[in-house]
Write an enzyme that holds these catalytic residues in place. Structure first.
Site, short mmCIF file in Angstrom:
data_model
loop_
_atom_site.label_atom_id
_atom_site.label_comp_id
_atom_site.label_asym_id
_atom_site.label_seq_id
_atom_site.Cartn_x
_atom_site.Cartn_y
_atom_site.Cartn_z
N ASP A 48 0.90 -1.04 -0.13
CA ASP A 48 -0.14 0.04 -0.24
C ASP A 48 0.66 1.10 0.48
O ASP A 48 1.78 1.18 1.07
CB ASP A 48 -0.97 0.45 1.12
CG ASP A 48 -1.70 1.05 1.15
OD1 ASP A 48 -2.97 1.31 0.50
OD2 ASP A 48 -1.20 1.96 1.68
N TYR A 53 2.83 9.84 0.01
CA TYR A 53 3.64 9.43 0.83
C TYR A 53 5.20 9.70 0.26
O TYR A 53 6.62 9.59 0.83
CB TYR A 53 3.40 7.68 1.14
CG TYR A 53 2.21 7.13 1.22
CD1 TYR A 53 1.07 8.04 2.58
CD2 TYR A 53 2.64 6.02 1.86
CE1 TYR A 53 0.19 7.90 2.65
CE2 TYR A 53 0.64 5.49 1.63
CZ TYR A 53 0.42 6.37 2.51
OH TYR A 53 -1.51 6.47 2.79
N LYS A 78 -2.69 6.39 -4.15
CA LYS A 78 -3.47 6.96 -4.04
C LYS A 78 -3.26 7.95 -5.06
O LYS A 78 -2.37 9.25 -4.94
CB LYS A 78 -4.46 7.36 -2.14
CG LYS A 78 -4.34 5.52 -2.04
CD LYS A 78 -4.23 6.25 -0.44
CE LYS A 78 -3.89 4.17 0.66
NZ LYS A 78 -2.31 4.68 0.77
N HIS A 109 -7.32 9.71 -2.25
CA HIS A 109 -6.77 9.61 -0.82
C HIS A 109 -8.23 9.59 0.16
O HIS A 109 -8.21 9.24 1.28
CB HIS A 109 -6.18 10.11 -0.77
CG HIS A 109 -4.82 9.73 -0.10
ND1 HIS A 109 -3.30 9.41 -0.34
CD2 HIS A 109 -4.59 9.29 1.43
CE1 HIS A 109 -2.61 9.18 1.39
NE2 HIS A 109 -3.74 8.62 2.05
#
Ligand code: NAP
Length: 261
Positions: A48, A53, A78, A109
């Protein structure tokens, strides 16, 4: 257990999503790369990540360097909702960073700050899926009413809703609302939402000779809820993936459900 025999849940379009995945928020740079490589070595076949990120390049490089076949690893990324109107360029940038021609799951997200953006954004995800940039598409941090708006507008249910979940947040009705709409519930922050020293968890862990963290993960899996623990610690990465040799009794499941109070 052979990693390819791990339990999965079905998404629309014949896509199988492993119930256990590996979370990568705050796992960046070389530490993120090493964590994903260790996770694949430990048997996770589901990773994931998210554009936000800042580690899609490391995730992609670790998957390539693992030597595994691309089709044997389920990859989620996402879309930050402030990219409304730029969805297509965002998935293309994610795929470039990952070094892949598609992801297995692409999620919004969190709900866009302007609620009127949600449906146009969802249509862009569906378009990306139809062009095979993502095998399945879904949402994250959506409430049931927000999911219903998408379904009413497009007659297409999100394959997944990824939300904060754990024993202390257990909500039977919310789970049923997802199931009734054909939306797979994926939980995040399983440990951050849990007191791993809780006596109910330590008792059940001792009965199976495992850790409370393993009990929390198995509880998700036995509910058929996808769970994506994160760790950058090699021993924890390994132990969190070692949840296949025991399962919880109906009574233990009920005791853990009751932690939500
Ligand atoms: N969609 C969203 O909005 C959203 C939001 C949050 C998270 N997520 C996703 O969900 C994933 C998991 O959530 P999370 O990272 O927030 O939290 P988490 O997985 O609940 O917890 C991670 C923390 O628990 C520690 N830990 C890992 N294994 C442990 C064990 N066996 N015993 C004790 N502590 C342990 C980790 O430490 P070390 O790393 O130091 O080992 C880290 O500090 C994220 O990585 C991300 O992929 C999504």
């Amino acid at each position: 257990m052979d990693p390819l025999d791990q339990p999965t849940v079905g998404l629309p379009g014949d896509v199988r999503m492993p119930l256990l995945g590996f979370g990568t928020w705050q796992a960046t740079g070389e530490a993120g790369y090493a964590a994903v490589l260790a996770a694949l070595d430990a048997g996770y076949r589901h990773i994931d990540t998210a554009a936000m990120y800042g580690n899609e390049a490391e995730v992609g490089r670790a998957i390539r360097d693992s030597g595994l076949r691309r089709e044997d690893v389920f990859v989620t990324t996402k879309l930050p909702p402030e990219r409304v109107g730029r969805e297509r360029e965002t998935i293309e940038a994610s795929l470039r960073a990952l070094g892949m021609d598609h992801v297995d799951l692409w999620l919004i997200h969190w709900p866009p700050s302007a609620p009127s953006d949600s449906i146009p954004m969802w249509r862009e995800l569906l378009a990306a899926r139809d062009e095979n940039l993502a095998r399945a598409v879904g949402v994250s941090n959506y409430g049931t009413a927000q999911i219903d708006e998408l379904i009413q507008a497009t007659e297409e249910n999100p394959a997944v809703n990824q939300i904060r979940w754990g024993p202390s947040l257990y909500d039977r009705q919310r789970h049923a609302e997802h199931r009734n709409r054909g939306v797979v519930l994926e939980g995040y922050s399983p440990f951050k939402t849990t007191d791993l020293a809780d006596p109910v968890l330590t008792r059940i862990a001792a009965a199976h000779d495992v850790s409370p963290a393993q009990v929390v993960l198995r509880w998700h899996i036995d509910h058929e809820i996808v769970v994506i623990p994160k760790s950058v610690t090699p021993e924890r990465i390994r132990v969190n993936a070692d949840v296949w040799h025991f399962s919880l009794t109906a009574g233990e499941m009920r005791d853990i459900d009751a932690l939500a109070g």
